[in-house]
Write a protein that holds these residues in place. Structure first.
Motif, PDB file in Angstrom:
ATOM      1  N   TRP A 125       0.830  -1.197   0.000  1.00 32.63           N
ATOM      2  CA  TRP A 125       0.000   0.000   0.000  1.00 32.63           C
ATOM      3  C   TRP A 125       0.870   1.255   0.000  1.00 32.63           C
ATOM      4  CZ3 TRP A 125      -4.051   2.065  -1.664  1.00 32.63           C
ATOM      5  CH2 TRP A 125      -4.446   3.323  -1.236  1.00 32.63           C
ATOM      6  N   VAL A 165      -8.133   6.120  -9.871  1.00 34.39           N
ATOM      7  CA  VAL A 165      -6.716   5.984  -9.522  1.00 34.39           C
ATOM      8  C   VAL A 165      -6.581   5.341  -8.138  1.00 34.39           C
ATOM      9  CG1 VAL A 165      -4.593   7.261  -8.981  1.00 34.39           C
ATOM     10  CG2 VAL A 165      -5.935   7.861 -11.013  1.00 34.39           C
ATOM     11  N   HIS A 166      -7.376   5.799  -7.182  1.00 36.41           N
ATOM     12  CA  HIS A 166      -7.325   5.243  -5.828  1.00 36.41           C
ATOM     13  C   HIS A 166      -7.681   3.756  -5.841  1.00 36.41           C
ATOM     14  CE1 HIS A 166      -7.691   4.922  -1.485  1.00 36.41           C
ATOM     15  NE2 HIS A 166      -8.835   4.308  -1.704  1.00 36.41           N
ATOM     16  N   ASN A 167      -8.737   3.393  -6.552  1.00 35.10           N
ATOM     17  CA  ASN A 167      -9.145   1.987  -6.613  1.00 35.10           C
ATOM     18  C   ASN A 167      -8.085   1.112  -7.265  1.00 35.10           C
ATOM     19  OD1 ASN A 167     -11.546   2.613  -5.357  1.00 35.10           O
ATOM     20  ND2 ASN A 167     -12.764   2.574  -7.225  1.00 35.10           N
ATOM     21  N   ASP A 187       2.448   9.213  -7.484  1.00 36.20           N
ATOM     22  CA  ASP A 187       1.678  10.399  -7.832  1.00 36.20           C
ATOM     23  C   ASP A 187       1.454  10.374  -9.341  1.00 36.20           C
ATOM     24  OD1 ASP A 187       0.399  12.860  -7.657  1.00 36.20           O
ATOM     25  OD2 ASP A 187       2.266  13.998  -7.707  1.00 36.20           O
ATOM     26  N   ASP A 188       0.241  10.062  -9.734  1.00 42.70           N
ATOM     27  CA  ASP A 188      -0.087   9.855 -11.135  1.00 42.70           C
ATOM     28  C   ASP A 188       0.081  11.142 -11.941  1.00 42.70           C
ATOM     29  OD1 ASP A 188      -1.049   8.788 -13.496  1.00 42.70           O
ATOM     30  OD2 ASP A 188      -3.141   9.132 -12.955  1.00 42.70           O
ATOM     31  N   THR A 234      -2.872  12.685 -13.958  1.00 47.53           N
ATOM     32  CA  THR A 234      -3.913  13.466 -13.278  1.00 47.53           C
ATOM     33  C   THR A 234      -3.737  14.958 -13.556  1.00 47.53           C
ATOM     34  OG1 THR A 234      -4.261  11.796 -11.583  1.00 47.53           O
ATOM     35  CG2 THR A 234      -4.856  14.047 -11.007  1.00 47.53           C
ATOM     36  N   LYS A 263      -4.843   1.693  -7.223  1.00 46.62           N
ATOM     37  CA  LYS A 263      -3.783   1.552  -6.217  1.00 46.62           C
ATOM     38  C   LYS A 263      -4.190   0.539  -5.154  1.00 46.62           C
ATOM     39  CE  LYS A 263      -1.926   6.249  -6.550  1.00 46.62           C
ATOM     40  NZ  LYS A 263      -1.724   7.504  -5.786  1.00 46.62           N
ATOM     41  N   GLN A 264      -5.432   0.612  -4.705  1.00 44.61           N
ATOM     42  CA  GLN A 264      -5.914  -0.316  -3.682  1.00 44.61           C
ATOM     43  C   GLN A 264      -5.907  -1.747  -4.199  1.00 44.61           C
ATOM     44  OE1 GLN A 264      -6.753   0.346  -0.389  1.00 44.61           O
ATOM     45  NE2 GLN A 264      -6.711  -1.892  -0.291  1.00 44.61           N
ATOM     46  N   ARG A 270     -10.183  10.550  -9.776  1.00 39.23           N
ATOM     47  CA  ARG A 270      -9.412  10.296  -8.550  1.00 39.23           C
ATOM     48  C   ARG A 270      -9.813   8.962  -7.928  1.00 39.23           C
ATOM     49  NH1 ARG A 270      -8.580  15.176 -10.624  1.00 39.23           N
ATOM     50  NH2 ARG A 270      -7.131  16.485  -9.481  1.00 39.23           N
ATOM     51  N   GLU A 271     -11.101   8.653  -7.949  1.00 36.11           N
ATOM     52  CA  GLU A 271     -11.587   7.384  -7.391  1.00 36.11           C
ATOM     53  C   GLU A 271     -11.010   6.210  -8.185  1.00 36.11           C
ATOM     54  OE1 GLU A 271     -13.761   5.131  -4.613  1.00 36.11           O
ATOM     55  OE2 GLU A 271     -13.127   7.216  -4.626  1.00 36.11           O
ATOM     56  N   ALA A 303       0.509   3.919  -2.785  1.00 42.13           N
ATOM     57  CA  ALA A 303       0.008   5.234  -2.374  1.00 42.13           C
ATOM     58  C   ALA A 303       1.017   6.332  -2.689  1.00 42.13           C
ATOM     59  CB  ALA A 303      -0.325   5.227  -0.881  1.00 42.13           C
TER      60      ALA A 303
END
Length: 141
Positions: free
Chosen positions: A10, A49-51, A17-18, A21, A53-54, A46-47, A14
């Protein structure tokens, strides 16, 4: 020492930094969209990219575990081969069980992987996704 692979994965993901974006935001600003539409698009970008990464952070520990097991199995096979070599010598080792390489396999090249069964893509979707993530991460290098 125990490594928290999930936490480490993670942190690695995390920390990315994309850069796309920033470009996305510039294109969005230049598009002249109303504020609500622009905010909705920024939110979902953003969601996404976050998903991603997760997902990668969740999949990586399992991939690393499989790699560690494969490495241990390769070491065990090497140890067994070494034992056989020392115990019997090369003249007494039976190589009959070794699969021959196809005649058209170039020297120094591994044989092609066997074709997956027609249902392989649906048998284990998670494994396919993990492989894709690992390949993408390797590409990002």
């Amino acid at each position: 020492m125990t490594v928290d692979r999930a936490g480490l994965a993670w942190e690695v993901m995390a920390g990315f930094d994309d850069p796309a974006t920033t470009t996305f935001d510039a294109v969005l600003a230049a598009a002249g969209l109303d504020e609500m539409t622009a905010r909705a698009l920024r939110f979902w970008q953003r969601e996404s990219v976050h998903n991603t990464k997760q997902y990668a952070a969740s999949a990586l520990p399992a991939v690393l575990d499989v790699m560690a097991r494969a490495q241990a199995e390769a070491q065990a096979a090497t140890d067994r081969g070494s034992d056989a070599w020392r115990s019997h010598g090369p003249a007494e080792i039976d190589f009959a069980d070794a699969a021959p390489l196809p005649a058209d396999t170039p020297v120094g090249q591994p044989p092609a992987a066997p074709a997956p069964s027609p249902d392989a893509a649906t048998d284990d979707l998670l494994e396919i996704r993990r492989s894709a993530v690992a390949a993408r991460l390797a590409h990002l290098g």
